[in-house]
Scaffold this active site. Structure first.
Site, PDB file in Angstrom:
ATOM      1  N   TYR A   1     -25.306  14.169  25.282  1.00 11.82           N
ATOM      2  CA  TYR A   1     -25.092  15.158  24.201  1.00 11.82           C
ATOM      3  C   TYR A   1     -26.416  15.507  23.533  1.00 11.82           C
ATOM      4  O   TYR A   1     -26.789  16.678  23.405  1.00 11.82           O
ATOM      5  CB  TYR A   1     -24.101  14.612  23.168  1.00 11.82           C
TER       6      TYR A   1
ATOM      7  N   ASP B   1     -19.292  -1.904  22.606  1.00  9.04           N
ATOM      8  CA  ASP B   1     -20.225  -0.898  22.088  1.00  9.04           C
ATOM      9  C   ASP B   1     -20.328   0.313  23.014  1.00  9.04           C
ATOM     10  O   ASP B   1     -20.018   0.231  24.208  1.00  9.04           O
ATOM     11  CB  ASP B   1     -21.610  -1.542  21.919  1.00  9.04           C
TER      12      ASP B   1
ATOM     13  N   LYS C   1     -28.501  19.100  23.470  1.00  3.21           N
ATOM     14  CA  LYS C   1     -28.858  19.805  22.226  1.00  3.21           C
ATOM     15  C   LYS C   1     -30.379  19.968  22.141  1.00  3.21           C
ATOM     16  O   LYS C   1     -30.877  21.006  21.721  1.00  3.21           O
ATOM     17  CB  LYS C   1     -28.329  19.058  20.998  1.00  3.21           C
TER      18      LYS C   1
ATOM     19  N   PHE D   1     -14.865  22.281  13.933  1.00  3.71           N
ATOM     20  CA  PHE D   1     -14.967  21.627  12.614  1.00  3.71           C
ATOM     21  C   PHE D   1     -15.956  22.352  11.685  1.00  3.71           C
ATOM     22  O   PHE D   1     -15.579  22.958  10.672  1.00  3.71           O
ATOM     23  CB  PHE D   1     -15.358  20.163  12.848  1.00  3.71           C
TER      24      PHE D   1
ATOM     25  N   ASN E   1     -21.810  15.032   9.926  1.00  2.00           N
ATOM     26  CA  ASN E   1     -20.978  15.738   8.943  1.00  2.00           C
ATOM     27  C   ASN E   1     -19.606  15.086   8.827  1.00  2.00           C
ATOM     28  O   ASN E   1     -19.134  14.450   9.772  1.00  2.00           O
ATOM     29  CB  ASN E   1     -20.729  17.170   9.414  1.00  2.00           C
TER      30      ASN E   1
ATOM     31  N   THR F   1     -28.756  19.096  15.712  1.00  2.00           N
ATOM     32  CA  THR F   1     -28.399  17.756  15.244  1.00  2.00           C
ATOM     33  C   THR F   1     -29.631  16.872  15.058  1.00  2.00           C
ATOM     34  O   THR F   1     -30.675  17.090  15.684  1.00  2.00           O
ATOM     35  CB  THR F   1     -27.439  17.107  16.278  1.00  2.00           C
ATOM     36  N   ASP F   2     -29.485  15.829  14.249  1.00  2.00           N
ATOM     37  CA  ASP F   2     -30.549  14.828  14.101  1.00  2.00           C
ATOM     38  C   ASP F   2     -30.691  13.971  15.361  1.00  2.00           C
ATOM     39  O   ASP F   2     -31.711  13.299  15.555  1.00  2.00           O
ATOM     40  CB  ASP F   2     -30.305  13.928  12.871  1.00  2.00           C
ATOM     41  N   GLU F   3     -29.651  14.013  16.235  1.00  2.00           N
ATOM     42  CA  GLU F   3     -29.652  13.098  17.379  1.00  2.00           C
ATOM     43  C   GLU F   3     -30.743  13.426  18.388  1.00  2.00           C
ATOM     44  O   GLU F   3     -31.084  12.592  19.230  1.00  2.00           O
ATOM     45  CB  GLU F   3     -28.272  13.075  18.045  1.00  2.00           C
TER      46      GLU F   3
HETATM   47  P1  NAD Z   1     -16.610  20.841  17.329  1.00  2.00           P
HETATM   48  O1  NAD Z   1     -16.553  20.102  18.623  1.00  2.00           O
HETATM   49  O2  NAD Z   1     -15.661  20.494  16.243  1.00  2.00           O
HETATM   50  O3  NAD Z   1     -16.430  22.402  17.609  1.00  2.00           O
HETATM   51  C1  NAD Z   1     -17.068  23.067  18.660  1.00  2.00           C
HETATM   52  C2  NAD Z   1     -16.417  24.435  18.815  1.00  2.00           C
HETATM   53  O4  NAD Z   1     -17.102  25.130  19.856  1.00  2.00           O
HETATM   54  C3  NAD Z   1     -14.941  24.388  19.194  1.00  2.00           C
HETATM   55  O5  NAD Z   1     -14.198  25.281  18.394  1.00  2.00           O
HETATM   56  C4  NAD Z   1     -14.928  24.839  20.639  1.00  2.00           C
HETATM   57  O6  NAD Z   1     -13.732  25.530  21.012  1.00  2.00           O
HETATM   58  C5  NAD Z   1     -16.129  25.776  20.682  1.00  2.00           C
HETATM   59  N1  NAD Z   1     -16.687  25.943  22.027  1.00  2.00           N
HETATM   60  C6  NAD Z   1     -16.964  24.961  22.935  1.00  2.00           C
HETATM   61  N2  NAD Z   1     -17.445  25.532  24.064  1.00  2.00           N
HETATM   62  C7  NAD Z   1     -17.492  26.872  23.838  1.00  2.00           C
HETATM   63  C8  NAD Z   1     -17.917  27.993  24.615  1.00  2.00           C
HETATM   64  N3  NAD Z   1     -18.390  27.854  25.859  1.00  2.00           N
HETATM   65  N4  NAD Z   1     -17.840  29.218  24.062  1.00  2.00           N
HETATM   66  C9  NAD Z   1     -17.362  29.396  22.814  1.00  2.00           C
HETATM   67  N5  NAD Z   1     -16.932  28.379  22.044  1.00  2.00           N
HETATM   68  C10 NAD Z   1     -17.001  27.144  22.552  1.00  2.00           C
HETATM   69  O7  NAD Z   1     -18.121  20.717  16.857  1.00  2.00           O
HETATM   70  P2  NAD Z   1     -18.715  20.581  15.389  1.00  2.00           P
HETATM   71  O8  NAD Z   1     -18.708  19.168  14.999  1.00  2.00           O
HETATM   72  O9  NAD Z   1     -18.080  21.600  14.527  1.00  2.00           O
HETATM   73  O10 NAD Z   1     -20.230  20.988  15.667  1.00  2.00           O
HETATM   74  C11 NAD Z   1     -20.648  22.350  15.596  1.00  2.00           C
HETATM   75  C12 NAD Z   1     -22.134  22.427  15.905  1.00  2.00           C
HETATM   76  O11 NAD Z   1     -22.853  21.638  14.961  1.00  2.00           O
HETATM   77  C13 NAD Z   1     -22.508  21.872  17.278  1.00  2.00           C
HETATM   78  O12 NAD Z   1     -23.513  22.704  17.815  1.00  2.00           O
HETATM   79  C14 NAD Z   1     -23.033  20.479  16.997  1.00  2.00           C
HETATM   80  O13 NAD Z   1     -23.983  20.085  17.957  1.00  2.00           O
HETATM   81  C15 NAD Z   1     -23.666  20.691  15.639  1.00  2.00           C
HETATM   82  N6  NAD Z   1     -23.726  19.499  14.767  1.00  2.00           N
HETATM   83  C16 NAD Z   1     -22.611  18.759  14.532  1.00  2.00           C
HETATM   84  C17 NAD Z   1     -22.671  17.658  13.663  1.00  2.00           C
HETATM   85  C18 NAD Z   1     -21.447  16.833  13.334  1.00  2.00           C
HETATM   86  O14 NAD Z   1     -21.575  15.811  12.658  1.00  2.00           O
HETATM   87  N7  NAD Z   1     -20.250  17.234  13.732  1.00  2.00           N
HETATM   88  C19 NAD Z   1     -23.894  17.319  13.080  1.00  2.00           C
HETATM   89  C20 NAD Z   1     -25.020  18.099  13.347  1.00  2.00           C
HETATM   90  C21 NAD Z   1     -24.916  19.196  14.189  1.00  2.00           C
HETATM   91  P1  TYD Z   2     -19.309   9.724  15.767  1.00  2.00           P
HETATM   92  O1  TYD Z   2     -18.414  10.188  14.678  1.00  2.00           O
HETATM   93  O2  TYD Z   2     -18.821   9.803  17.181  1.00  2.00           O
HETATM   94  O3  TYD Z   2     -20.689  10.517  15.575  1.00  2.00           O
HETATM   95  P2  TYD Z   2     -22.121  10.287  16.312  1.00  2.00           P
HETATM   96  O4  TYD Z   2     -21.948   9.496  17.530  1.00  2.00           O
HETATM   97  O5  TYD Z   2     -22.526  11.703  16.588  1.00  2.00           O
HETATM   98  O6  TYD Z   2     -22.998   9.617  15.277  1.00  2.00           O
HETATM   99  O7  TYD Z   2     -19.706   8.225  15.478  1.00  2.00           O
HETATM  100  C1  TYD Z   2     -20.325   7.839  14.269  1.00  2.00           C
HETATM  101  C2  TYD Z   2     -20.680   6.377  14.380  1.00  2.00           C
HETATM  102  O8  TYD Z   2     -19.468   5.623  14.432  1.00  2.00           O
HETATM  103  C3  TYD Z   2     -21.429   6.053  15.653  1.00  2.00           C
HETATM  104  O9  TYD Z   2     -22.371   5.013  15.358  1.00  2.00           O
HETATM  105  C4  TYD Z   2     -20.365   5.512  16.592  1.00  2.00           C
HETATM  106  C5  TYD Z   2     -19.378   4.856  15.637  1.00  2.00           C
HETATM  107  N1  TYD Z   2     -17.952   4.892  16.041  1.00  2.00           N
HETATM  108  C6  TYD Z   2     -17.203   3.702  15.997  1.00  2.00           C
HETATM  109  O10 TYD Z   2     -17.714   2.614  15.633  1.00  2.00           O
HETATM  110  N2  TYD Z   2     -15.883   3.765  16.327  1.00  2.00           N
HETATM  111  C7  TYD Z   2     -15.280   4.921  16.736  1.00  2.00           C
HETATM  112  O11 TYD Z   2     -14.071   4.907  17.064  1.00  2.00           O
HETATM  113  C8  TYD Z   2     -16.058   6.125  16.770  1.00  2.00           C
HETATM  114  C9  TYD Z   2     -15.443   7.409  17.206  1.00  2.00           C
HETATM  115  C10 TYD Z   2     -17.398   6.053  16.417  1.00  2.00           C
END
Ligand code: NAD
Ligand code: TYD
Length: 357
Positions: free
Chosen positions: A160, A291, A164, A12, A190, A134-136
């Site tokens: 997770y 939950d 991280k 993503f 995001n 991540t903020d997590e």
């Molecule tokens: P995502 O799950 O959509 O994508 C992860 C990608 O990593 C995939 O394309 C997957 O094929 C690849 N991948 C997994 N294992 C791999 C490996 N061993 N070698 C090479 N590629 C591999 O994740 P995302 O939501 O795009 O998140 C990207 C980064 O940003 C992550 O590090 C995540 O912790 C961080 N992040 C995400 C969010 C969010 O809201 N999505 C917020 C803050 C930080």
């Molecule tokens: P998520 O998108 O999984 O991100 P994160 O757990 O990293 O914050 O979830 C966002 C919020 O939405 C989280 O509080 C969990 C909640 N959630 C639901 O209530 N229903 C759902 O089906 C999913 C996937 C998440």
């Protein structure tokens, strides 16, 4: 031509970042290493601005020899590391892969960089390892607590978040111990194009379009701080280019909202955009389910440091960002269909939601 190595660039945020990098005026080349797990797809890279400057490599960050070869062959000086297992619910059902990818994978990448960039033990100044986190890692906040700062102690609550946090600590240790020029961004939730429909916002859009229940975990009053992915990509690049070596920055959208209110807003946008849907009003599909264990109650980011030092601030408000995002999914139903009809995806949906009834 300057070449950037991205990891996880078929996921993503990574695919959005590759779009962003290739659109920059300075004509960068991107080598994109991605293992194409369930979360990665070449569909996310189908419409790149200048595909000739993009080289996709299917492979794992856990493959040290491959990473070394890519760094050497393409004379890479900048790594932007996003590859990860990224979904909290999956980490609860199966934490092992999160340790392998997020912790061991980051370690392997760091070691590959050390071998190629500092064979004699000293890193040149013109290299950069940027880690996307991540903020997590900071844990959870009460309703009146101040937002997370860069100095907030780490207190991860899910496998997770713990994986991280561990990877962040490794990055820090490589800076302190070996002098690797690093930077790190901790970002809030995001949303935007190409988000895999296991995360809240695409789940809600996808299920609404199909007339399926919109699952709200627990009471739905958990708060997240949402950032549009294009803003995140801009922040990452700003930090890579202008952040001091060894620095960390919080990144967020200043857009705190409770899950239930967010879902209601998405329903209202869909009601407006698809008024003759048989499922409208979409709010009728909202269903409270069991939950998530260890569910963090609230995340909020204090982003004063990146605002003051680097002049970055989010451009999208939650209103504009959500409207654009819903429209994007409506315009890309082929993309959504390709993913949600895959047997592995269906199996995941069954597994994740069956116990929540
Ligand atoms: P995502 O799950 O959509 O994508 C992860 C990608 O990593 C995939 O394309 C997957 O094929 C690849 N991948 C997994 N294992 C791999 C490996 N061993 N070698 C090479 N590629 C591999 O994740 P995302 O939501 O795009 O998140 C990207 C980064 O940003 C992550 O590090 C995540 O912790 C961080 N992040 C995400 C969010 C969010 O809201 N999505 C917020 C803050 C930080
Ligand atoms: P998520 O998108 O999984 O991100 P994160 O757990 O990293 O914050 O979830 C966002 C919020 O939405 C989280 O509080 C969990 C909640 N959630 C639901 O209530 N229903 C759902 O089906 C999913 C996937 C998440």
């Amino acid at each position: 031509m300057r070449t950037i190595l991205t990891t996880g660039g078929a996921g993503f945020i990574g695919s959005n970042l590759v779009h962003h990098l290739l659109g920059l005026p300075e004509a960068l080349k991107v080598v994109n290493l991605d293992a194409l797990t369930y979360a990665g797809s070449l569909e996310n890279l189908a419409d790149l601005p200048d595909p000739a400057r993009h080289l996709f490599v299917e492979g794992s960050i856990n493959d040290r020899d491959l990473v070394v070869r890519l760094l050497e062959e393409h004379e890479i000086r900048t790594v932007i590391h996003l590859a990860a297992e990224s979904h909290v619910d999956r980490s609860i059902l199966g934490p092992g892969q999160f340790i392998e990818t997020n912790l061991v994978g980051t370690f392997t990448l760091l070691e590959a960089c050390r071998a190629v960039w500092a064979p004699e033990g000293t890193f040149p100044e013109n290299v950069r390892f940027h880690h996307v986190s991540t903020d997590e890692v900071y844990g959870t906040l009460g309703p009146d607590d101040p937002a997370f700062q860069e100095t907030t102690p780490y207190a991860p609550n899910s496998p997770y978040a713990a994986s991280k946090a561990g990877s962040d600590h490794l990055v820090r240790a490589y800076t302190e111990t070996y002098g690797l020029p690093t930077s790190l961004t901790n970002c809030s939730n995001n949303y935007g194009p190409y988000q895999f429909p296991e995360k809240l916002i695409p789940v809600i859009i996808l299920n609404s379009l199909q007339g399926k229940p919109l699952p709200i975990y627990g009471d739905g009053l958990q708060v997240r701080d949402w950032l549009h992915v294009t803003d995140h990509c801009e922040a990452i690049w700003r930090v890579v280019e202008e952040g001091a070596p060894g620095s960390t920055y919080n990144v967020g959208g200043k857009a705190e909202v409770a899950n239930i209110d967010l879902v209601r807003r998405i329903c209202a946008i869909l009601d407006e955009k698809v008024p003759d849907s048989p499922h409208a009003p979409h709010q009728q599909l909202i269903t409270f389910v069991k939950d998530r264990p260890g569910h963090d109650r609230r995340y909020a980011m204090n982003i004063e440091k990146i605002e003051a030092e680097l002049g970055w601030a989010p451009r999208e408000s939650l209103d504009t960002g959500l409207e654009k995002t819903v429209q994007w999914y409506l315009d890309h139903t082929d993309w959504l269909r390709a993913i949600h009809t895959a047997p592995e995806f269906q199996q995941w949906m069954d597994e994740n939601y069956q116990d929540r009834k």
